[in-house]
Enzyme design. Sequence first.
Site, PDB file in Angstrom:
ATOM      1  N   LYS A   1       0.836  -1.208   0.000  1.00 24.04           N
ATOM      2  CA  LYS A   1       0.000   0.000   0.000  1.00 24.04           C
ATOM      3  C   LYS A   1       0.866   1.252   0.000  1.00 24.04           C
ATOM      4  O   LYS A   1       0.560   2.233  -0.700  1.00 24.04           O
ATOM      5  CB  LYS A   1      -0.921  -0.006   1.223  1.00 24.04           C
ATOM      6  CG  LYS A   1      -1.753   1.277   1.360  1.00 24.04           C
ATOM      7  CD  LYS A   1      -2.709   1.194   2.541  1.00 24.04           C
ATOM      8  CE  LYS A   1      -3.508   2.506   2.660  1.00 24.04           C
ATOM      9  NZ  LYS A   1      -4.536   2.434   3.711  1.00 24.04           N
TER      10      LYS A   1
ATOM     11  N   HIS B   1      -5.199 -30.800 -32.655  1.00 31.67           N
ATOM     12  CA  HIS B   1      -6.198 -29.742 -32.509  1.00 31.67           C
ATOM     13  C   HIS B   1      -7.313 -30.146 -31.537  1.00 31.67           C
ATOM     14  O   HIS B   1      -8.498 -30.061 -31.851  1.00 31.67           O
ATOM     15  CB  HIS B   1      -6.775 -29.340 -33.863  1.00 31.67           C
ATOM     16  CG  HIS B   1      -5.743 -28.800 -34.808  1.00 31.67           C
ATOM     17  ND1 HIS B   1      -4.939 -27.731 -34.494  1.00 31.67           N
ATOM     18  CD2 HIS B   1      -5.373 -29.201 -36.047  1.00 31.67           C
ATOM     19  CE1 HIS B   1      -4.121 -27.487 -35.505  1.00 31.67           C
ATOM     20  NE2 HIS B   1      -4.358 -28.368 -36.454  1.00 31.67           N
TER      21      HIS B   1
END
Length: 526
Positions: A138, A280
């Site tokens: 932060k 494929h």
Amino acid sequence: MIAVRRALLSVSDKTGIEELGRALAEMGVEILSTGGTARALAGAGVPIRGVSDVTRFPEMLDGRVKTLHPAIHGGILARRDSAEHMSVLKAHGIGPIDLVCVNLYPFARAIANPDVTPEDAIENIDIGGPAMVRSAAKNHDFVAVVVDPADYAAVLDELRANRGCTTLPARRRLAARAFAHTARYDSMVAAYFSERLAPGESFPPELTLGFARAQECRYGENPHQMAAFYRSPEAHEPSVSTARQIHGKELSFNNISDIDAALELVKELEEGPAAVVVKHANPCGAAVGGTLAEAFGRARAGDPVSAFGGILALNRPVDAATADAITGRNMFFEAVIAPGFQSDALPILTARKKWGANLRLLEVGPLEGWRALASGRDARTVVGGLLVQDRDLRDVTREELRVATERAPTEEEMARLLFAWRVVRHVKSNAIVLARRLRLVGVGAGQMNRVQSVRIAVEHARDEARGSVLASDAFFPFPDGPRVAIEAGVTAMIQPGGSVKDAETIEVCNQAGVAMVFTGLRHFRH
């Protein structure tokens, strides 16, 4: 730039921490530390100051409370450009902390142990660590945070290049990694306890996922798409995510997808040595043989044209005979995945062919018992969302099958039907497969109507359609598909059943003397 004068080091993974601490000390950085990290650094001769000396409180509650104190978080969170913040630090005798190096309790490792108890899991939930990491991230305008030992060298290089200072771009990059690190950690905790604290809730109202990047891909499905592969910390079964690449160039996005498809099918072919070839995303070859080399030859023979450039998966360690077969004339595979590779097989695969240097070899370990380790969820993305479902691991036994026709399958036909049924659920819907003697001979995949899938499978099988058996992933809505198969010489069929036209389909089979069994179970794959 921000000078690093004071650093807090508190890590569960001690990899490289002594070297980091020693280097920071040589730069004149004051080092604060806790528990095991403090002992490791002190043992290496690194001067440290205990956190309890800073907070003036001892570590307590079996180590649950160590760093949760204003003297620590004030030093991390204070903005250096705020006169008010700095005056508060001065008033309370709190020194700024410029570098936070923290990694968290090994929760993933703890829950990977099959004997872990809920109490053990709870004790491996880090509290102070994430708080420090998030505080530092932060306040990254002024504080550098490091959560990964792999970043230690880059941080030290940054400090040396900038006279003991960190730059804002570096702190931003480290903060982003820190936020991702705590988010992933929290997601693991949430996933583990959602299954145990709310067992009746199959799909929680909020789903958190935590994946770690395994590799970046050169590109995605197409060169204009960027891509990466992420691994789940909960993956323990033999899979593409747990496999180890032992040879060849980097895996591509499409390689990983097809390797997954090939391995998931070959894992199910448990009758004996088995081989699967995928092209494929669909199997173009699958077979069981007396030896692994025979299984490979039979699988490739199902569609030698499509097999070229495909992905090969095997369910036994690769021996020299199989390696010889794989590297035979007119052969080329992008990748081979198997439980292992015998020492005399590796030189054949890696050196004999021109493409051997680039052939990707992946070792996945033993496949036995994989079902007990299988995770229960499958997920796929849609634009703006995620679909989550149970994995399709449900199988049928002979006892669950219902013979729908006057003629029941012979024992030999039944073995072939069950083989075909396991294969068909790995084919894109609408899916039809033809099989002979535990070998795939025809595939019809991904068609918009089922009769067209049958036509393609029959055309694919050619003369081998005669005497074959057929599996359909869903019911036949009309008897036209079975008619095409019967005309081609199919002798038995397996399908879910449940169509309003079942009676007509059964009658077509009865007239031809073809056996048909119903599973009552569908295997759509989209």
